[in-house]
Design a protein around this motif. Sequence first.
Motif, short mmCIF file in Angstrom:
data_model
loop_
_atom_site.label_atom_id
_atom_site.label_comp_id
_atom_site.label_asym_id
_atom_site.label_seq_id
_atom_site.Cartn_x
_atom_site.Cartn_y
_atom_site.Cartn_z
N PRO A 168 48.68 -38.37 -2.97
CA PRO A 168 49.38 -37.15 -2.50
C PRO A 168 50.86 -37.16 -2.85
O PRO A 168 51.42 -36.12 -3.23
CB PRO A 168 49.17 -37.20 -0.97
N LEU A 169 51.50 -38.33 -2.70
CA LEU A 169 52.92 -38.40 -3.05
C LEU A 169 53.14 -38.17 -4.54
O LEU A 169 54.13 -37.54 -4.94
CB LEU A 169 53.47 -39.78 -2.65
N LEU A 170 52.20 -38.67 -5.34
CA LEU A 170 52.31 -38.47 -6.80
C LEU A 170 52.20 -37.01 -7.16
O LEU A 170 52.94 -36.52 -8.03
CB LEU A 170 51.23 -39.29 -7.50
N PHE A 171 51.31 -36.28 -6.48
CA PHE A 171 51.16 -34.85 -6.75
C PHE A 171 52.44 -34.10 -6.36
O PHE A 171 52.89 -33.20 -7.09
CB PHE A 171 49.97 -34.28 -5.97
N VAL A 172 53.02 -34.46 -5.23
CA VAL A 172 54.27 -33.81 -4.80
C VAL A 172 55.39 -34.08 -5.81
O VAL A 172 56.12 -33.17 -6.19
CB VAL A 172 54.66 -34.30 -3.39
N LEU A 173 55.50 -35.34 -6.23
CA LEU A 173 56.53 -35.69 -7.20
C LEU A 173 56.28 -35.01 -8.54
O LEU A 173 57.22 -34.59 -9.22
CB LEU A 173 56.57 -37.21 -7.38
N LEU A 174 55.01 -34.91 -8.91
CA LEU A 174 54.67 -34.28 -10.19
C LEU A 174 55.04 -32.81 -10.19
O LEU A 174 55.65 -32.31 -11.14
CB LEU A 174 53.17 -34.45 -10.47
N ILE A 175 54.69 -32.12 -9.10
CA ILE A 175 55.02 -30.69 -9.02
C ILE A 175 56.52 -30.49 -8.93
O ILE A 175 57.11 -29.65 -9.63
CB ILE A 175 54.31 -30.06 -7.80
N PHE A 222 42.16 -49.07 -3.73
CA PHE A 222 41.75 -47.91 -2.92
C PHE A 222 42.86 -47.48 -1.97
O PHE A 222 43.19 -46.30 -1.86
CB PHE A 222 40.48 -48.26 -2.15
N LEU A 223 43.45 -48.45 -1.27
CA LEU A 223 44.52 -48.12 -0.33
C LEU A 223 45.75 -47.55 -1.04
O LEU A 223 46.37 -46.60 -0.57
CB LEU A 223 44.91 -49.36 0.47
N LEU A 224 46.07 -48.13 -2.19
CA LEU A 224 47.25 -47.66 -2.92
C LEU A 224 47.04 -46.24 -3.43
O LEU A 224 47.93 -45.39 -3.30
CB LEU A 224 47.56 -48.61 -4.08
N THR A 225 45.87 -45.98 -4.01
CA THR A 225 45.61 -44.63 -4.54
C THR A 225 45.52 -43.61 -3.42
O THR A 225 45.94 -42.46 -3.58
CB THR A 225 44.32 -44.62 -5.37
N THR A 226 44.97 -44.00 -2.27
CA THR A 226 44.86 -43.07 -1.15
C THR A 226 46.22 -42.64 -0.65
O THR A 226 46.45 -41.46 -0.33
CB THR A 226 44.07 -43.72 0.00
#
Length: 440
Positions: free
Chosen positions: A29-36, A21-25
């Motif tokens: 957001p960082l994954l979305f930024v990196l993905l975009i 839970f802590l890792l995904t939280t």
Amino acid sequence: MNKTLLIIQREYLSRVKNKTFLLTTILTPLLFVLLIGGSVFLSMKGQENQRIAVSDSNGFFKDHLTNSSKLTFEFPQGVDTSNYLARGYSAILMIPKFEGTSKSNYILRSKKSIGIAAEGAIEDKINGAIEDHMLELAGVHRAALDSIHKESRFAALKSYQEKGSSASESSGQLAYIIGYASGFLIYLTMFIYGVMLMRGVMEEKTNRIAEVVISSVRPFQLMMGKIIGIGAVGLTQFLLWVVLIIILYSGAQYLIAPETMQQVQAMQQNGGMAMGGQTSAMAEKIYNIQHVFGIVNWPLVIGCFVFYFLGGYLFYAALFAAAGSAVEDIQNSQSLTMPITMPIIFSFIIMTTAINSPDSPVAVWASIIPFSSPIVMMARIAYGVPGTVPYWQLALSMLSLVVGFLFTTWLAGKIYRTGILMYGKKITWAEMLKWGFKKV
């Protein structure tokens, strides 16, 4: 009630205390930024520079066909369709004789497809060259025309929405972004947490834990506890994301030069007017962003988002839980989850229409019906209440969603009571509905 609270506490704490839970939280957001960012970077890197040989029958294209960072036009002698590859060109463009305004086919020959974006860019370059030539014949210089076009762009449109005897400034572009982002987040979370709940029910059924629990707790209490517990996990994650965004936003302000922030404050005090022409372009951009975000009724938007976030999850989570109680593995659940996921997908499709036309009959009714209101209503609320969304529509939508949630939870509880004890049999929704509505 105490039993329901115990179930809520168990479902909530068992997930929040999990390291996942802590890792995904933090990482989501960082994954979305990196993905975009990665997608943009790869799309820019993935576009090869096209070196194109041009065979011109007119003679004026050489002076008017301009190059770009991805397209290079050359006019070599002795290059044709038989040897352009050997001469190092990726394609050859054959331009026919230009005869007034009659349409002609401009042939592009290449060994492999250069892509739809490059084809569209080449066509625009050709039409631009023809336009420049026609302007030259008419005695109009392109440089003078571009200068006039640039200097004439000084009109700034401000939109105001009437509210009774007063009017407040609005932004259709920002409303579009907020509506789309809110609807997409709700669409995504309903899938994620709905499937999470279904998997939890399936695991309890496989481990036969549910048989012990169901003997001491009423089905409605059990469903309510599990649904609210997992929903609280999703709300906690969302609030943590909001806190993270606020921290990042506050930290970003310290990276801006103090002089720029002083200029922004001066513009805020003078209604957006620059002082003595000394305002930098960066200060104007920051002021415009702050000004546009400042005209949004954020308490209303955030409050409605939380309501529809929870309401949409609660409505569909009960159905996902009912499906999970009737199957023993994820493969058999696909046929049961299809009738649940289709309305969610259909709601997202309607939302893409609602953000462009929030007053259309389809958008209005879809924002009231519980199956689609969590996603569609958020797309409309961003445009203003009570301007675009009257109070009666918002109240009716919220009421119908609450009633719908209570109904689906009641129905899921009755299905759960029977389905959780069924093993080794393929169940259909028709049979599950019989369990739900049969008298006990």
